[in-house]
Every structure is written in structure tokens, then in C-alpha cells.
Design a protein around this motif. Structure first.
Motif, PDB file in Angstrom:
ATOM      1  N   ARG A 100      -2.112   7.332   0.290  1.00  0.00           N
ATOM      2  CA  ARG A 100      -1.113   6.299   0.561  1.00  0.00           C
ATOM      3  C   ARG A 100       0.041   6.825   1.419  1.00  0.00           C
ATOM      4  NH1 ARG A 100      -1.849   1.884  -2.710  1.00  0.00           N
ATOM      5  NH2 ARG A 100      -3.040   2.212  -4.622  1.00  0.00           N
ATOM      6  N   ALA A 101       0.616   5.935   2.192  1.00  0.00           N
ATOM      7  CA  ALA A 101       1.880   6.250   2.871  1.00  0.00           C
ATOM      8  C   ALA A 101       2.953   6.352   1.786  1.00  0.00           C
ATOM      9  CB  ALA A 101       2.227   5.153   3.866  1.00  0.00           C
ATOM     10  N   ILE A 102       3.893   7.261   1.967  1.00  0.00           N
ATOM     11  CA  ILE A 102       4.927   7.512   0.961  1.00  0.00           C
ATOM     12  C   ILE A 102       6.286   7.152   1.531  1.00  0.00           C
ATOM     13  CG2 ILE A 102       6.041   9.257  -0.481  1.00  0.00           C
ATOM     14  CD1 ILE A 102       3.387  10.813  -0.319  1.00  0.00           C
ATOM     15  N   ARG A 103       7.084   6.518   0.679  1.00  0.00           N
ATOM     16  CA  ARG A 103       8.459   6.188   1.050  1.00  0.00           C
ATOM     17  C   ARG A 103       9.376   6.681  -0.068  1.00  0.00           C
ATOM     18  NH1 ARG A 103       8.840   0.272   1.209  1.00  0.00           N
ATOM     19  NH2 ARG A 103      10.020   0.317  -0.739  1.00  0.00           N
ATOM     20  N   PHE A 104      10.490   7.261   0.317  1.00  0.00           N
ATOM     21  CA  PHE A 104      11.474   7.751  -0.649  1.00  0.00           C
ATOM     22  C   PHE A 104      12.687   6.816  -0.618  1.00  0.00           C
ATOM     23  CE2 PHE A 104       8.995  11.450   0.554  1.00  0.00           C
ATOM     24  CZ  PHE A 104       8.666  11.981  -0.680  1.00  0.00           C
ATOM     25  N   ASP A 105      12.905   6.123  -1.726  1.00  0.00           N
ATOM     26  CA  ASP A 105      14.024   5.205  -1.852  1.00  0.00           C
ATOM     27  C   ASP A 105      15.029   5.759  -2.848  1.00  0.00           C
ATOM     28  OD1 ASP A 105      12.454   3.579  -0.253  1.00  0.00           O
ATOM     29  OD2 ASP A 105      12.310   1.938  -1.703  1.00  0.00           O
ATOM     30  N   GLN A 154       0.800  -1.221   0.000  1.00  0.00           N
ATOM     31  CA  GLN A 154       0.000   0.000   0.000  1.00  0.00           C
ATOM     32  C   GLN A 154       0.838   1.280   0.000  1.00  0.00           C
ATOM     33  OE1 GLN A 154      -3.353   0.068  -0.522  1.00  0.00           O
ATOM     34  NE2 GLN A 154      -2.952  -2.089  -0.897  1.00  0.00           N
ATOM     35  N   HIS A 155       2.171   1.144   0.031  1.00  0.00           N
ATOM     36  CA  HIS A 155       3.047   2.319   0.025  1.00  0.00           C
ATOM     37  C   HIS A 155       3.295   2.815  -1.395  1.00  0.00           C
ATOM     38  CE1 HIS A 155       4.125   1.037   4.097  1.00  0.00           C
ATOM     39  NE2 HIS A 155       4.538   2.283   4.267  1.00  0.00           N
TER      40      HIS A 155
END
Length: 120
Positions: free
Chosen positions: A95-100, A48-49
Motif C-alpha cells: 500500500r501507499a503510505i501517508r503520515f498524518d 487504498q492508502h
């Protein structure tokens, strides 16, 4: 203006990063999203990210590593472009956000840095 070789290397690095992450179960939803506020190399889903992936390639580390090149200024541009992306694609806004970051140095395996930076 970047040389054609530089663009080709960048495209190849993005292809490799997308393939690597897809093998890890992420789903590609956008590539090279451009707005007035910046560019997002890869936009992917990890469950869900919403995962914003910056792909960095360096032929050598004379000016620092590929990962180190994602400095605070670059992070701010990525965050601003992400805000624009979310305004345009509202289905992802909750949505939850992630920075990769996927960092690559010549002749080395790609390094996937999950949650490489935060919005604060």
C-alpha cells in the motif's frame, strides 16, 4: 513515568482523533501498535492508502504547539515503527503510505494535518 491523568488525556485524544477520521471515511485497523522501534497511535485505511496517524495533545503551547512536537526525531521513530508494522502485517506492504498528524490544544478543535511528513 506518565501520570494517570496524562494517560487518560492521551486516550481521550486518540478516541477523539479516531472518531474524527472515521467520520471522514477512514477505517481503523490498529491502535497503539507497539514494537521495539516505536509506537503507532492509529493505523487506518483511507481507500487504498495506509495512514499512520500520530495524535498529539497539548494542554497549552508553552513548549510549542501540538503539531510542532512531531519533530524529526519523533518522525524517525514513527517511520521505524511503520517498517516493523509492515514486516509483521505483510498484507499492507504494497500500500501507499501517508503520515498524518491530529494535533489538539486545550479548548480548540482538533487539527488534521494530512501528509504531515514524508519518509525522506
Amino acid at each position: 513515568m506518565p501520570s494517570n491523568q496524562h494517560l487518560t488525556q492521551g486516550d481521550a485524544a486518540e478516541d477523539l482523533a479516531a472518531t474524527l477520521l472515521e467520520k471522514q471515511g477512514l477505517t481503523l485497523i490498529a491502535r497503539n501498535y507497539r514494537s521495539k522501534r516505536g509506537e503507532l497511535d492509529l493505523v487506518m485505511l483511507d481507500n487504498q492508502h495506509l495512514v499512520i496517524v500520530e495524535v498529539r495533545y497539548r494542554k497549552n503551547s508553552s513548549f510549542g504547539s501540538a503539531a510542532e512536537s512531531v519533530n524529526r526525531s519523533k518522525q524517525r521513530r514513527i517511520i521505524a515503527a511503520t517498517e516493523q508494522f509492515l514486516n509483521q502485517y505483510k498484507q499492507h506492504a504494497g500500500r501507499a503510505i501517508r503520515f498524518d498528524v491530529v494535533a489538539m490544544q486545550d479548548n480548540q478543535s482538533p487539527e488534521w494535518l494530512k501528509d504531515a511528513f514524508q519518509t525522506c
